[in-house]
Design an enzyme around this catalytic site. Structure first.
Site, PDB file in Angstrom:
ATOM      1  CD  GLU A 222     -62.060 -21.308 -46.228  1.00  8.24           C
ATOM      2  OE1 GLU A 222     -61.318 -21.462 -47.211  1.00  8.24           O
ATOM      3  OE2 GLU A 222     -61.744 -21.678 -45.091  1.00  8.24           O
TER       4      GLU A 222
ATOM      5  CD  GLU B 245     -63.945 -25.632 -44.326  1.00 10.99           C
ATOM      6  OE1 GLU B 245     -62.691 -25.581 -44.221  1.00 10.99           O
ATOM      7  OE2 GLU B 245     -64.552 -25.314 -45.350  1.00 10.99           O
TER       8      GLU B 245
HETATM    9  C1  BG6 Z   1     -60.629 -24.346 -46.090  1.00  9.36           C
HETATM   10  C2  BG6 Z   1     -61.468 -24.876 -47.199  1.00  9.36           C
HETATM   11  O1  BG6 Z   1     -59.805 -23.375 -46.648  1.00  9.36           O
HETATM   12  O2  BG6 Z   1     -59.722 -25.152 -45.450  1.00  9.36           O
HETATM   13  C3  BG6 Z   1     -61.420 -26.378 -47.384  1.00  9.36           C
HETATM   14  O3  BG6 Z   1     -62.797 -24.425 -47.165  1.00  9.36           O
HETATM   15  C4  BG6 Z   1     -60.030 -26.858 -47.066  1.00  9.36           C
HETATM   16  O4  BG6 Z   1     -61.855 -26.679 -48.675  1.00  9.36           O
HETATM   17  C5  BG6 Z   1     -59.716 -26.548 -45.606  1.00  9.36           C
HETATM   18  O5  BG6 Z   1     -59.834 -28.198 -47.368  1.00  9.36           O
HETATM   19  C6  BG6 Z   1     -58.396 -27.077 -45.103  1.00  9.36           C
HETATM   20  O6  BG6 Z   1     -57.366 -26.714 -45.953  1.00  9.36           O
HETATM   21  P1  BG6 Z   1     -56.395 -27.781 -46.581  1.00  9.36           P
HETATM   22  O7  BG6 Z   1     -55.590 -27.051 -47.547  1.00  9.36           O
HETATM   23  O8  BG6 Z   1     -55.592 -28.336 -45.456  1.00  9.36           O
HETATM   24  O9  BG6 Z   1     -57.272 -28.806 -47.210  1.00  9.36           O
END
Ligand code: BG6
Length: 480
Positions: A184, A377
């Site tokens: 990211e 993701e």
């Molecule tokens: C992304 C990241 O921003 O979102 C992850 O690459 C992160 O590391 C994921 O965990 C989800 O966000 P969060 O804050 O719910 O864990």
């Protein structure tokens, strides 16, 4: 050209993802050095530190640091991989902790214990028939380099990062072929300490420092891509965007223009990494704001000669914007705020759920870059209620994932987008990046641990585990 229906390819990479900073733990084991996320506590100071507004470069007794232990994959890794194999994953996205390899970030020799640690993991994955997809820096900046150079504001970070990258490319040749350079990368604009180890002082020109750091990260990413290709032509290197397009709140021309500008603001990084040069809108911004960015002719050559092979991104939500933002209520989202979109529901954490937005993002990114895409993701952060055996009936998570899989299948099968794979976020429950909470769970595998670090760390498959098993086995045909 035949007009037959395009299906998901047989070699589609179904998978799951975690990152060292949220899962691995073992902070002081195996010769590992400290990094930026080791200094990010749970609680109300977390965001100010993440944004570089509050300096916290020393560990304090009064704070609880969720990443210190994570879910202790450091000691559970091999058993965890057995569970991933049981789901049937084709690919597992993980990150290497830079300071496990170079405890100070730029040591003369790498830490053999750290190198051997990941070698064992990659060999285990290979034995299980799971392809690793490895992020070199997932919110990971060595503390020693923050103290020595002020982190990515300094060009010397480029050499340190590239040396680290070359070391792992050489060591894991034949074991790893899919790499992501920086997770990211656009987070640098929103949480500069998390994305780049930046801590600002009174009077700093924060925009100039941030865009300078961005430039060095882009050059480092290009040079790492070059090294990956030289070391092994089989290597495939991707960039990684915190994705999600901006919708104009209304059809007012001003709102549409705002949405374009906001998209550009985020895609700037990927524009450089995928196309190999600074887009004109970014050069104009630098000029307009009078930012003095150190950029050599050689940097521009390196960027141009070393674009990435594929474009990966995270997707949790779309964003809604307006040129008249103050008129509307906002909500939280991955990394930054959005106007509440009245057509969407939200998660318990206020992130708006928008599967069609995933299809739109795929279309938009493919049109923009014409490179293979990879969703690395996606998932639902939700509270789970396990029964006395730790089993969770997470129909809400299955539903969320099903809708997003349908959306990306439509992007491939109807819109013709080229998609390499899909890794769901936090395939095992891990600590949340934004809040540090354990209770914000994404996993298909429940991990017994609470927000303050209590619990047995026992792993228990949830209902979604068995559902995803079926999805993978049918190559996405059976989503019931
Ligand atoms: C992304 C990241 O921003 O979102 C992850 O690459 C992160 O590391 C994921 O965990 C989800 O966000 P969060 O804050 O719910 O864990």
């Amino acid at each position: 050209m035949s007009l037959q229906k395009i299906h998901l390819p047989d070699n589609f990479l179904w998978g799951g993802a975690t990152a060292a900073n949220q899962a691995e733990g073992g902070m002081r084991s195996g010769g590992r050095g400290l990094n930026n996320i080791d200094l990010l506590p749970l609680g109300e100071d977390r965001m100010a530190i993440a944004k570089g507004k509050l300096s916290n470069l020393e560990r304090r007794q009064t704070y609880f640091y969720p990443s210190e232990e994570g879910i202790d994959m450091y000691t559970h890794y091999l058993d965890d991989i057995d569970l991933l194999a049981e789901i049937g994953l084709k690919v597992y996205r993980m990150s290497i902790s830079w300071t496990r390899i170079f405890p100070n970030g730029d040591d003369d020799v790498p830490n053999e214990e750290g190198l051997a640690f990941y070698e064992t993991i990659f060999k285990k994955l290979k034995a299980c028939g799971i392809e690793p997809l490895v992020t070199l820096a997932h919110f990971d900046v060595p503390l020693a380099l923050i103290q020595k150079y002020g982190a990515w504001r300094d060009r010397r970070m480029v050499d340190a990062y590239v040396n680290y990258a070359k070391t792992v490319f050489e060591r894991y040749q034949g074991l790893v072929k899919y790499w992501l350079t920086i997770n990211e990368i656009n987070i640098l604009l929103h949480q500069p300490f998390v994305g780049g180890g930046l801590v600002f002082s009174e009077g700093d020109n924060t925009a100039e420092i941030t865009y300078q750091a961005a430039h060095y990260q882009l050059v480092a990413s290009a040079l790492a891509t070059k090294a990956a290709h030289l070391i092994d032509p089989e290597n495939k290197v991707g960039c990684m965007l915190a994705g999600g397009s901006h919708y104009p709140y209304t059809c007012r021309p001003e709102d549409y223009l705002e949405a374009i500008h906001r998209d550009n603001g985020e895609y700037f990084f990927i524009d450089v990494q995928a196309r190999g040069y600074y887009p004109r809108y970014a050069l104009k911004k630098i000029e307009r704001e009078g930012l003095r960015i150190q950029m050599t002719e050689q940097d521009l050559v390196d960027l141009r000669e070393n674009p990435v092979d594929f474009v990966s991104f995270s997707y949790y939500s779309s964003r809604t914007v307006s040129a008249f933002e103050d008129d509307y209520a906002t909500t939280t989202g991955n990394l930054f705020k959005s106007i509440k979109n009245p057509h969407l529901n939200s998660t318990e954490w206020g992130w708006q759920i928008d599967p069609i937005g995933l299809r739109s993002s795929l279309n938009m990114l493919y049109n923009r870059y014409q490179k293979p895409l990879f969703i690395v993701e996606n998932g639902l952060g939700a509270k789970d209620e396990p029964d006395e055996n730790g089993y969770v009936v997470d129909d809400y998570r299955i539903d969320y994932t099903r809708q997003h899989i349908k959306a990306f299948k439509d992007a491939v099968e109807i819109d013709g987008v080229e998609l390499m794979g899909y890794t769901t976020w936090g395939i095992l429950d891990i600590t949340a990046a934004s809040t540090g909470q354990m209770s914000k769970r994404y996993g298909f595998i429940y991990v017994d641990r609470d927000d303050e670090g209590r619990g047995s760390l026992k792993r228990t498959p949830k209902k979604s585990f068995y559902w995803y098993q079926k999805v993978i086995k049918s190559n996405g045909e059976d989503l019931d």
